[in-house]
Enzyme design. Structure first.
Site, PDB file in Angstrom:
ATOM      1  CD  GLU A  95      -6.007  -4.167  -3.850  1.00 57.14           C
ATOM      2  OE1 GLU A  95      -5.790  -3.173  -3.130  1.00 57.14           O
ATOM      3  OE2 GLU A  95      -5.332  -5.214  -3.817  1.00 57.14           O
TER       4      GLU A  95
ATOM      5  CG  HIS B 239      -5.548  -2.490   0.320  1.00 53.97           C
ATOM      6  ND1 HIS B 239      -4.817  -2.282  -0.827  1.00 53.97           N
ATOM      7  CD2 HIS B 239      -4.965  -1.731   1.288  1.00 53.97           C
ATOM      8  CE1 HIS B 239      -3.855  -1.429  -0.574  1.00 53.97           C
ATOM      9  NE2 HIS B 239      -3.906  -1.092   0.706  1.00 53.97           N
TER      10      HIS B 239
ATOM     11  CB  SER C 172      -0.972  -0.055   1.178  1.00 57.35           C
ATOM     12  OG  SER C 172      -1.995   0.886   1.055  1.00 57.35           O
TER      13      SER C 172
END
Length: 316
Positions: free
Chosen positions: A256, A286, A162
């Site tokens: 996602e 995610h 991320s």
């Protein structure tokens, strides 16, 4: 029985995330938004990371706190520098220690988890500066209890998920531009590569995403990069130059919002002559790899371990 249990775990996780986290983003506007987000993350950290915490050794790395996972002898095989996610604003230490332990078991490498500075207290480029200091300290043997003679970059992998994936890619581009040695490979789990929101899946997958809505983007960007041009490659590495980077592996979920951040990054990397692998996992949250009880999380981590071993072994 195993498949049934795994389906139940996946369904329960989906229901919890969609009921508790996904609606949260629209209620986090304003100056209290990040504080409330951190409070929710702390509760989730106790749940996700609870019971799987790994033995760790705290360390200071050129003024950056962090921890080692794995004993010092593992460093002779190499180091995995892992940059945690959390929207540049949040850290879930128990969760990431558990993930780091799972990666350490699969790679045999010593895993280093730096606690880079977080926004909004420390906006961009503070976090990126921190992870660069950590990496260069490893190369220079400036890390307590690190590799005895400094880290050979050919025995190093950088990974991140991320926001940590964005930092990992921005770090690689910065190291290349400064003429510093690059690691043998890098692994990106659902990375944010374009904070400008140019990926079609941001819109297309808003409903199917288990965790996020479009309301997350302005909240996190305002905290991390207030007044900044989001097209800066340090913020959106997709828009930077990709030539000369080491082999890359991307793992992302089909459902996602950040799916196309990985798809487009792989396209840019390959167009620049960089070896890049893309693994799209069907309908998962995610950074599903932190949910270690899921079979797909274990399979993804197994594949990541094989990727790292292959490229570290191939280094001369």
């Amino acid at each position: 029985m195993g498949n049934w249990l795994d389906r139940c775990r996946k369904l329960l996780l989906r229901l919890l995330l969609r009921a508790l986290l996904k609606p949260l983003w629209r209620r986090l506007a304003g100056p209290e938004g990040i504080r409330r987000l951190r409070a929710h993350a702390a509760r989730a950290d106790r749940w996700v990371g609870g019971g799987r915490d790994a033995a760790v050794q705290s360390v200071q790395l050129e003024g950056v706190a962090g921890c080692w996972i794995g004993d010092a002898a593992a460093a002779q095989h190499g180091v995995l520098l892992y940059l945690h996610g959390g929207g540049f604003c949040v850290h879930m230490p128990a969760t990431y220690r558990a993930l780091g332990a799972a990666l350490q078991q699969r790679t045999g490498l010593r895993v280093l988890l730096p606690d880079y500075r977080l926004a909004p207290e420390h906006p961009y480029p503070a976090g990126l500066d921190d992870v660069e200091r950590v990496y260069t300290a490893l190369l220079a043997n400036a890390v307590a209890d690190g590799p005895a003679e400094g880290l050979d970059p050919r025995r190093c992998c950088i990974a991140g998920d991320s926001a940590g994936g964005a930092l990992a890619l921005a770090l690689l581009q910065r190291l290349r531009d400064r003429g510093l040695p690059l690691p043998a490979c890098a692994v990106l789990l659902s990375p944010v590569t374009d904070l400008c929101g140019g990926s079609p899946s941001w819109q297309r997958n808003e409903r199917s995403d288990w965790m996020f809505t479009l309301a997350a983007q302005p909240l996190l960007c305002e905290a991390y990069a207030p007044g900044r041009d989001l097209a800066d490659p340090g913020l959106s590495p997709l828009l930077g130059h990709w030539h000369g980077l080491p082999p890359l592996a991307f793992h992302v979920s089909s459902s996602e919002m950040l799916l196309d951040d990985s798809v487009r990054a792989v396209e840019r990397a390959r167009a620049a002559g960089v070896a890049a692998e893309l693994r799209i996992w069907p309908d998962l949250p995610h950074v599903f790899q932190v949910a270690l009880s899921l079979r797909d999380a274990q399979r993804s981590l197994d594949e990541i371990g094989h990727f790292i071993a292959r490229h570290l072994k191939a280094s001369p």
